[in-house]
Design an enzyme around this catalytic site. Structure first.
Site, PDB file in Angstrom:
ATOM      1  N   ALA A  83      -3.052   1.764  -9.062  1.00  0.00           N
ATOM      2  CA  ALA A  83      -3.026   2.263 -10.450  1.00  0.00           C
ATOM      3  C   ALA A  83      -2.948   1.081 -11.429  1.00  0.00           C
ATOM      4  O   ALA A  83      -3.741   0.984 -12.367  1.00  0.00           O
ATOM      5  CB  ALA A  83      -1.839   3.197 -10.652  1.00  0.00           C
ATOM      6  N   GLY A 106      -6.607  -5.896  -2.043  1.00  0.00           N
ATOM      7  CA  GLY A 106      -5.742  -6.987  -2.500  1.00  0.00           C
ATOM      8  C   GLY A 106      -5.682  -6.841  -4.008  1.00  0.00           C
ATOM      9  O   GLY A 106      -6.710  -6.511  -4.618  1.00  0.00           O
ATOM     10  N   ASP A 111      -3.577  -2.130 -10.879  1.00  0.00           N
ATOM     11  CA  ASP A 111      -4.735  -3.033 -10.759  1.00  0.00           C
ATOM     12  C   ASP A 111      -5.938  -2.481 -11.530  1.00  0.00           C
ATOM     13  O   ASP A 111      -6.658  -3.222 -12.206  1.00  0.00           O
ATOM     14  CB  ASP A 111      -5.154  -3.207  -9.286  1.00  0.00           C
ATOM     15  CG  ASP A 111      -4.004  -3.677  -8.410  1.00  0.00           C
ATOM     16  OD1 ASP A 111      -3.081  -4.314  -8.941  1.00  0.00           O
ATOM     17  OD2 ASP A 111      -4.034  -3.386  -7.195  1.00  0.00           O
ATOM     18  N   TYR A 115       2.652  -6.256   6.940  1.00  0.00           N
ATOM     19  CA  TYR A 115       1.698  -7.336   6.637  1.00  0.00           C
ATOM     20  C   TYR A 115       1.579  -8.382   7.737  1.00  0.00           C
ATOM     21  O   TYR A 115       2.572  -8.743   8.356  1.00  0.00           O
ATOM     22  CB  TYR A 115       2.126  -8.067   5.355  1.00  0.00           C
ATOM     23  CG  TYR A 115       2.011  -7.214   4.118  1.00  0.00           C
ATOM     24  CD1 TYR A 115       0.826  -7.175   3.392  1.00  0.00           C
ATOM     25  CD2 TYR A 115       3.086  -6.438   3.689  1.00  0.00           C
ATOM     26  CE1 TYR A 115       0.715  -6.391   2.253  1.00  0.00           C
ATOM     27  CE2 TYR A 115       2.981  -5.642   2.550  1.00  0.00           C
ATOM     28  CZ  TYR A 115       1.797  -5.624   1.844  1.00  0.00           C
ATOM     29  OH  TYR A 115       1.688  -4.846   0.729  1.00  0.00           O
TER      30      TYR A 115
HETATM   31  P1  ADP Z   1       1.657  -0.170 -10.916  1.00  0.00           P
HETATM   32  O1  ADP Z   1       0.618   0.462 -10.042  1.00  0.00           O
HETATM   33  O2  ADP Z   1       1.418  -1.603 -11.181  1.00  0.00           O
HETATM   34  O3  ADP Z   1       3.065   0.162 -10.492  1.00  0.00           O
HETATM   35  P2  ADP Z   1       1.960   1.876 -12.957  1.00  0.00           P
HETATM   36  O4  ADP Z   1       2.572   2.781 -11.952  1.00  0.00           O
HETATM   37  O5  ADP Z   1       2.762   1.597 -14.178  1.00  0.00           O
HETATM   38  O6  ADP Z   1       1.471   0.500 -12.374  1.00  0.00           O
HETATM   39  O7  ADP Z   1       0.594   2.560 -13.376  1.00  0.00           O
HETATM   40  C1  ADP Z   1      -0.405   1.914 -14.115  1.00  0.00           C
HETATM   41  C2  ADP Z   1      -1.148   2.941 -14.938  1.00  0.00           C
HETATM   42  O8  ADP Z   1      -1.664   3.977 -14.088  1.00  0.00           O
HETATM   43  C3  ADP Z   1      -0.276   3.669 -15.956  1.00  0.00           C
HETATM   44  O9  ADP Z   1      -0.179   2.963 -17.174  1.00  0.00           O
HETATM   45  C4  ADP Z   1      -1.029   4.975 -16.111  1.00  0.00           C
HETATM   46  O10 ADP Z   1      -2.116   4.810 -16.978  1.00  0.00           O
HETATM   47  C5  ADP Z   1      -1.561   5.226 -14.707  1.00  0.00           C
HETATM   48  N1  ADP Z   1      -0.628   6.079 -13.933  1.00  0.00           N
HETATM   49  C6  ADP Z   1       0.168   5.698 -12.924  1.00  0.00           C
HETATM   50  N2  ADP Z   1       0.856   6.760 -12.424  1.00  0.00           N
HETATM   51  C7  ADP Z   1       0.473   7.833 -13.160  1.00  0.00           C
HETATM   52  C8  ADP Z   1       0.789   9.235 -13.133  1.00  0.00           C
HETATM   53  N3  ADP Z   1       1.652   9.747 -12.260  1.00  0.00           N
HETATM   54  N4  ADP Z   1       0.187  10.050 -14.045  1.00  0.00           N
HETATM   55  C9  ADP Z   1      -0.709   9.548 -14.931  1.00  0.00           C
HETATM   56  N5  ADP Z   1      -1.058   8.254 -14.994  1.00  0.00           N
HETATM   57  C10 ADP Z   1      -0.480   7.397 -14.132  1.00  0.00           C
END
Ligand code: ADP
Length: 316
Positions: free
Chosen positions: A262, A34, A264, A104
């Protein structure tokens, strides 16, 4: 040491379990996740005293969630259990096109009743008041009733007036809201009460139709929010603190297998570093580091031993 409480919903997760045997039966792995719970676990893993506030049942899965929180050193004193009730559940399916689909079962989840009962709310808010930081998301707001949202908003006001720091992630999930306008109004209200806002450009685009970072920043300039962090996947993270905009590069990550969690985990890394006195730029680097571990492993909550083996600590 500063303490934080995260509020929200943790669910039972069923995800496809890769088997080597040739069988037409789908084998599922049991897990728990979650958004706010994931963040709470990563905050605790980075050395922060963390509590999780939610409502659960008294079934074996609720018990496993409590055990998991305890084994991760996440405090469970703000988790109330009720006989006969259940946590929500979701299932992940690997669609033939390669995308992951989420299904869900959460309408009857006990967490939806957070801030609904007067006596429980009084007890919970008293406990939350003892924490220096408070964290929840737009998902927490989406699953509770209008009345509960009002209670929570009033509490945030009181909490901040007594020096507490409120951290918020919009985490917009359209299907949890009645309509987009409802979500826009409530999120804007919350942003006006946030000390630290951790946003994702994709969510802003979905909720508001933003086509650029400038559009997002412009909208929130009028809000009281002092610290705004904009995540953009593999692209640089943008922080805006007291009007000062900084772009922090995201280094190339080799072997990305699953970006679930990522955002979270980034939030956990960022907030944890700020709580330990690091600058917002250093905190963003810490958030990027924590997220880089998570995306190289499967699942929103990666195995603790895998995480610990790669986690470098605060100074990067
Ligand atoms: P969410 O999971 O909320 O969509 P993001 O995709 O923006 O958030 O990812 C959050 C963080 O995870 C990014 O700021 C980065 O640090 C890391 N991240 C996500 N995807 C990648 C990727 N493909 N390569 C490197 N870092 C990543």
């Amino acid at each position: 040491m500063a303490r934080i409480a995260a509020i929200g919903e943790v669910m039972v997760e069923l995800s496809p379990f890769p088997t080597t045997e040739s069988t037409d039966k789908e084998v599922m792995a049991l897990g728990f996740a979650g958004d706010t719970f994931n963040t709470a676990i990563y905050m605790a893993r980075t050395g922060i005293q963390t509590d999780y506030a939610t409502l659960l049942g008294d079934d074996p899965y609720s018990t496993q969630i409590l055990n998991l929180a305890s084994s991760e050193k996440v405090g469970t004193g703000m988790i109330e259990t009720m006989p006969g009730r259940l946590p929500g559940m979701y299932m992940i399916r690997n669609a033939p096109c390669g995308e992951r689909e989420f299904y869900y079962w959460r309408k009857e989840a006990r967490a939806r009743e957070l801030f609904a009962d007067k006596a429980h709310t009084e007890q919970l808010t008293k406990q939350l008041m003892t924490c220096d930081y408070l964290y929840f998301s737009g998902i927490t707001l989406a699953i509770i009733s209008d009345h509960s949202r009002e209670m929570l908003l009033n509490f945030v006001d009181e909490y901040r007036s007594q020096g507490g720091v409120f951290c918020f992630d919009i985490n917009y999930r359209p299907r949890l809201w009645d309509c987009q306008t409802q979500a826009q109004n409530i999120m804007m209200d919350m942003m006006a009460h946030a000390d630290m806002a951790l946003l994702t450009l994709d969510d802003e685009a979905m909720l508001w139709g933003d086509g650029s970072i400038e559009a997002t920043i412009e909208r929130y300039k009028g809000c009281a929010v002092k610290e705004l962090i904009l995540k953009r996947g593999a692209k640089e993270v943008v922080t805006l603190v007291d009007g000062n905009e900084v772009h922090i590069p995201v280094p190339w990550v080799e072997g990305v297998v699953d970006t679930t969690g990522a955002g979270d985990s980034f939030n956990a890394g960022y907030v944890s570093a700020r709580m330990q006195g690091l600058s917002s730029e250093e905190a963003a680097k810490h958030g990027i580091h924590v997220a880089s571990i998570v995306i190289r492993n499967r699942g929103a909550i990666v195995k603790k031993s895998n995480f610990d083996a790669e986690y470098k600590g605060l100074q990067l």
